[in-house]
Write a protein that holds these residues in place. Sequence first.
Motif, PDB file in Angstrom:
ATOM      1  N   TRP A  79       2.669   0.323   9.938  1.00  0.00           N
ATOM      2  CA  TRP A  79       1.439  -0.718   9.248  1.00  0.00           C
ATOM      3  C   TRP A  79       0.487   0.216   8.775  1.00  0.00           C
ATOM      4  O   TRP A  79      -0.266   0.703   9.355  1.00  0.00           O
ATOM      5  CB  TRP A  79       0.918  -1.500  10.326  1.00  0.00           C
ATOM      6  N   TYR A  92      -7.385   4.096   3.207  1.00  0.00           N
ATOM      7  CA  TYR A  92      -6.342   3.572   3.629  1.00  0.00           C
ATOM      8  C   TYR A  92      -6.663   2.536   4.816  1.00  0.00           C
ATOM      9  O   TYR A  92      -7.631   2.592   5.491  1.00  0.00           O
ATOM     10  CB  TYR A  92      -5.287   4.542   4.305  1.00  0.00           C
ATOM     11  N   HIS A  93      -5.734   1.572   4.872  1.00  0.00           N
ATOM     12  CA  HIS A  93      -5.993   0.687   6.231  1.00  0.00           C
ATOM     13  C   HIS A  93      -4.683   0.906   7.123  1.00  0.00           C
ATOM     14  O   HIS A  93      -3.525   1.213   6.461  1.00  0.00           O
ATOM     15  CB  HIS A  93      -6.056  -0.722   5.715  1.00  0.00           C
ATOM     16  N   LEU A 130       2.961  -6.736   6.185  1.00  0.00           N
ATOM     17  CA  LEU A 130       1.654  -6.029   6.739  1.00  0.00           C
ATOM     18  C   LEU A 130       0.764  -7.433   7.071  1.00  0.00           C
ATOM     19  O   LEU A 130       0.100  -7.471   8.137  1.00  0.00           O
ATOM     20  CB  LEU A 130       1.000  -5.164   5.920  1.00  0.00           C
ATOM     21  N   GLN A 131       0.548  -8.176   5.928  1.00  0.00           N
ATOM     22  CA  GLN A 131      -0.330  -9.425   6.060  1.00  0.00           C
ATOM     23  C   GLN A 131       0.286 -10.159   7.374  1.00  0.00           C
ATOM     24  O   GLN A 131      -0.581 -10.835   8.042  1.00  0.00           O
ATOM     25  CB  GLN A 131      -0.270 -10.125   4.849  1.00  0.00           C
ATOM     26  N   TYR A 182      -2.892  -6.226   0.730  1.00  0.00           N
ATOM     27  CA  TYR A 182      -1.768  -6.123   1.514  1.00  0.00           C
ATOM     28  C   TYR A 182      -0.555  -6.848   1.152  1.00  0.00           C
ATOM     29  O   TYR A 182      -0.578  -7.938   0.761  1.00  0.00           O
ATOM     30  CB  TYR A 182      -2.054  -6.750   3.005  1.00  0.00           C
ATOM     31  N   HIS A 238      -1.119   1.111   4.802  1.00  0.00           N
ATOM     32  CA  HIS A 238      -1.350   0.800   3.323  1.00  0.00           C
ATOM     33  C   HIS A 238      -2.515   1.490   2.511  1.00  0.00           C
ATOM     34  O   HIS A 238      -3.598   1.576   3.215  1.00  0.00           O
ATOM     35  CB  HIS A 238      -1.785  -0.737   3.273  1.00  0.00           C
ATOM     36  N   GLY A 255       1.375   0.579  -1.140  1.00  0.00           N
ATOM     37  CA  GLY A 255      -0.205   0.741  -1.778  1.00  0.00           C
ATOM     38  C   GLY A 255      -0.528   1.237  -3.106  1.00  0.00           C
ATOM     39  O   GLY A 255       0.269   1.412  -3.980  1.00  0.00           O
ATOM     40  N   ASN A 311       0.761  -0.619  -7.823  1.00  0.00           N
ATOM     41  CA  ASN A 311       0.854  -1.111  -6.406  1.00  0.00           C
ATOM     42  C   ASN A 311       2.396  -0.539  -6.285  1.00  0.00           C
ATOM     43  O   ASN A 311       3.307  -1.085  -6.814  1.00  0.00           O
ATOM     44  CB  ASN A 311       0.901  -2.513  -6.353  1.00  0.00           C
ATOM     45  N   THR A 316      -5.227   1.065   0.254  1.00  0.00           N
ATOM     46  CA  THR A 316      -5.879  -0.046  -0.304  1.00  0.00           C
ATOM     47  C   THR A 316      -6.596   0.421  -1.258  1.00  0.00           C
ATOM     48  O   THR A 316      -6.890  -0.564  -2.321  1.00  0.00           O
ATOM     49  CB  THR A 316      -6.811  -0.654   1.083  1.00  0.00           C
TER      50      THR A 316
END
Length: 308
Positions: free
Chosen positions: A272, A173-174, A299-300, A295, A274, A146, A96, A276
Motif C-alpha cells: 500500500w 506519497y501516502h 488501495l481505496q 488512490y 501511492h 501514482g 497516473n 499522491t
Amino acid sequence: MTGDFRSLPVPEGLVGMRVDAAVAKLFGVSRTIAAELAADGEVLVDGNEVTKSERLADGQQIEVTLPEPKGPPMPKEELVPGLDIIYSDRDVIALNKPVGVAAHPTVGWEGPTVVGGLAAAGVRVSTSGPPERKGIVQRLDVGTSGIMVVAASELGYSVLKKAFKDRTVQKTYHALVQGLPDPIEGTVDAPIGRHPSSGWKFAVTSDGKPAVTHYKVLEAFREASLIEVHLETGRTHQIRVHMSALGHPCCGDPMYGSDPNLAKKLGLNRQWLHATRLGFEHPRTGVWMEVESPYPADLQHALDVMRG
C-alpha cells in the motif's frame, strides 16, 4: 554470422589456455558466449575451426566473429489500461501510473511501460534521453502506483531532469504502514544499499547511499496507520526500506516484513504505497504547479476495510 570480425596473434599470456577462456578474456564476453561461438564455428585458430576445450599454442593466429552487441530492450507500443493523463501541455505530461507498469523497458522486464503506453496512445514526448526511455525524467517502482511526470519537449526534459537531480521537486506519497510510528511525525536519515544476503532487495547499510525520508501520521487505526511521506532523496524502495527499518513495513509488502494475514484481510496483493502529489516549477514559465493522483481502487478498498 554478421558481426564484429577480429583477428590477432595469441598473446604470450594466453598460451596454453582453453579456447573458451581465452576468447572470454580477449574480447570481454562470457565463457558461455565464448563456448557458443566456438560451437557455431565462429572461432578459428590458424584458419581452422576449434572446439571450446582446445588449448592455444604460441605463434598461432586466433580469429573470432563476435555477435552484434545487444542494446537495451525497446518499448513495446501497447495501450496501458489506467495510464491516464492528468495534465499536459507542450512541455510537461503528468500521468497516473498504474501498478504493474514500469516507467521504461529494462533487461528482464517483459510487461507494459509508460513509454510504450504513451507511444501507443499517440502522445508525443521529448526526444531527449536514451532511445528506450525518451522523455523519462523520473521513475516509480513497478509495484508503486501514482503521479509521474514525463517531459514532452526538449526544454521540459532538461529543466525537469535538473529539478529532480537538484531535489527541488516536492514528492509526496501516502503509505499504509503496520502499527503506529512513534513519534507520529519524524525523519528517517539512514543510508540505503543492496541487502547483504538478498541482492534483489535493499536495506539500511553502513556503506549505502544517503537517504532521507520525512513522514507524518494522517490517520491511525487499530492495526495500521496512514502516513504522508516526503522524500528528500530518491533511492530504490526508499519508503519501503525506511518504514520497515522502523518496524512499520507497508501493508501488503512481504519482501520487507509485512503480515500476510493483514494483507489478506485488506485484499492487498501489493504494497500500500501511492505517489499522491508532485510539486515543481513549470519548465517554461517557472510557475509553481502541483499535480495529484487519486488512490486506485485496490488501495481505496483496503483503506475502507481499515476504517471499518
